[in-house]
Enzyme design. Structure first.
Site, PDB file in Angstrom:
ATOM      1  N   GLU A  88      57.730  26.927 -71.046  1.00 51.77           N
ATOM      2  CA  GLU A  88      56.790  26.281 -71.961  1.00 51.77           C
ATOM      3  C   GLU A  88      55.412  26.113 -71.317  1.00 51.77           C
ATOM      4  OE1 GLU A  88      60.749  23.955 -72.620  1.00 51.77           O
ATOM      5  OE2 GLU A  88      59.825  25.187 -71.057  1.00 51.77           O
TER       6      GLU A  88
ATOM      7  N   CYS B 195      57.981  19.254 -69.776  1.00 47.19           N
ATOM      8  CA  CYS B 195      57.400  20.184 -70.741  1.00 47.19           C
ATOM      9  C   CYS B 195      56.974  19.461 -72.006  1.00 47.19           C
ATOM     10  CB  CYS B 195      58.390  21.304 -71.045  1.00 47.19           C
ATOM     11  SG  CYS B 195      58.642  22.393 -69.619  1.00 47.19           S
TER      12      CYS B 195
END
Length: 163
Positions: free
Chosen positions: A55, A86
């Site tokens: 991510e 993330c």
């Protein structure tokens, strides 16, 4: 315009790249207006960077592409439920929507372990959708870890050679 499944398949292709490098096979794409503007796959081992999750790599790529670290009109597709780190990056980037494949019962921050997306005290939230191609995403991870366990067992079971 590409469908959710097509974007998740693009993330799965990136996850396979990670797996081929010996990294946990997770992939992510950032989409704006039906176009992929950021791509990433797990690479903390090869990059020697604990923040190099799929991510974050995809968010960095999208920010470079757009010339801004804020991505409020974007969606993030990722093959595994985002972790707390993330999720923090997703919120700081102001991603509008997160679509993930498989749930992560060990570190998932979108409902599996905790749900940062439902935390009312946070100043930004992203819409959330889980389970897109969950079977394929989960199978890729399961086969990776099964192979890793088999390899470790093979090493432990090998006879000791004292040549």
């Amino acid at each position: 315009m590409m469908s959710e499944e097509m974007f998740m398949r693009a993330a799965l292709a990136l996850a396979r790249e990670a797996g081929a490098m010996g990294e946990v096979p997770v992939g992510a794409v950032v989409v704006r207006g039906g176009e992929i503007i950021g791509r990433g796959f797990n690479q903390p081992v090869s990059a020697r960077d604990p923040t190099a999750h799929a991510e974050i790599v995809a968010l960095r790529d999208a920010a470079r592409h757009s010339g801004n670290y804020r991505l409020p009109d974007c969606e993030l597709y990722v093959t595994l439920e985002p972790c707390a780190m993330c999720t923090g990056a997703i919120f700081h980037a102001r991603i509008a929507r997160v679509i993930f494949g498989a749930r992560d019962p060990k570190t998932g921050a979108a409902g599996s372990v905790l749900d940062l997306y439902a935390e009312p005290r946070l100043n930004h939230h992203a819409a959330l959708a889980g389970g897109v191609l969950a079977g394929e995403c989960g199978a890729l991870l399961s086969s990776f870890f099964a192979a890793r366990r088999a390899h470790a067992h093979q090493i432990r079971s090998a006879p000791l050679r004292l040549d």
